[in-house]
Design an enzyme around this catalytic site. Structure first.
Site, PDB file in Angstrom:
ATOM      1  N   HIS A  63      42.984  42.407  47.848  1.00 32.75           N
ATOM      2  CA  HIS A  63      41.629  42.622  48.396  1.00 32.75           C
ATOM      3  C   HIS A  63      40.572  42.154  47.390  1.00 32.75           C
ATOM      4  CE1 HIS A  63      38.559  45.343  50.506  1.00 32.75           C
ATOM      5  NE2 HIS A  63      37.972  45.036  49.369  1.00 32.75           N
ATOM      6  N   GLY A  89      38.733  49.911  43.362  1.00 36.82           N
ATOM      7  CA  GLY A  89      38.687  48.561  42.835  1.00 36.82           C
ATOM      8  C   GLY A  89      37.293  47.973  42.987  1.00 36.82           C
TER       9      GLY A  89
HETATM   10 NI    NI Z   1      36.050  45.216  48.544  1.00 39.22          NI
END
Ligand code: NI
Length: 179
Positions: free
Chosen positions: A133, A46
């Site tokens: 996150h 990500g």
């Molecule tokens: Ni991160």
């Protein structure tokens, strides 16, 4: 397409709160493509726009093993969360550091795609953790913020040492190449 430079903790630019994406144009698509390329190359699962010094609410994710399930979340909002889970997390902006963070187990996210179309997504396990996150990044928040101040200070020192070693290695290579 160029790889983007990933900011590293404790770079103050990582603390920027991202603004809402309002223009869904060709430049946005280029930014998304560049972020995917940067994330796959790192490699990571990500990447939030904040991490590449682009302060708009944009996230790219691919938690699949084959790296063939890219997900773009623009202006994401969590509209439901249930349960708890504890998972070890890492971050491209905090290289080689891993720590357990408590997150919601299951989330429902509302977001827009690269054309501005709204959609909803349910996520559990790694995808759920990853979205939470990355969304933290858009608020200027890092996973090390969940650690105690003492542990966070230790992380900062480890990263400083990593950077010194990388620099020394690069200098040595330069000397060798010019010799
Ligand atoms: Ni991160």
């Amino acid at each position: 397409m160029p790889l983007l430079k990933i900011l590293e903790f404790p770079d103050p630019r990582l603390r920027t709160v991202a603004k809402k994406v309002t223009v869904f144009d060709a430049d946005l698509k280029i930014q998304v493509d560049n972020m995917f390329e940067t994330m796959y190359h790192a490699p990571g699962v990500g990447l939030a726009a904040t991490q590449v010094d682009y302060h708009e609410r944009l996230i790219v994710i691919d938690v699949s093993v084959e790296k063939d399930q890219p997900i773009v979340l623009i202006n994401p909002v969590i509209i439901a969360r249930t349960g708890d889970q504890l998972m070890e997390e890492g971050c491209l902006s905090v290289p080689e550091i891993y720590a357990e963070v408590a997150r919601a187990a299951k989330i429902t996210v509302k977001a827009q795609n690269v054309d501005g179309t709204e959609f909803e997504l349910e996520a559990t396990e790694l995808l759920s953790v990853c979205i939470q996150h990355e969304m933290d990044h858009l608020e200027g928040k890092l996973f090390v913020d969940y650690l105690s101040p003492l542990k966070r200070e230790r992380v900062r020192k480890v990263l400083e040492k990593q950077r010194r070693q990388r620099k020394a290695k690069a200098n040595k290579k330069l000397v060798e190449e010019s010799a």
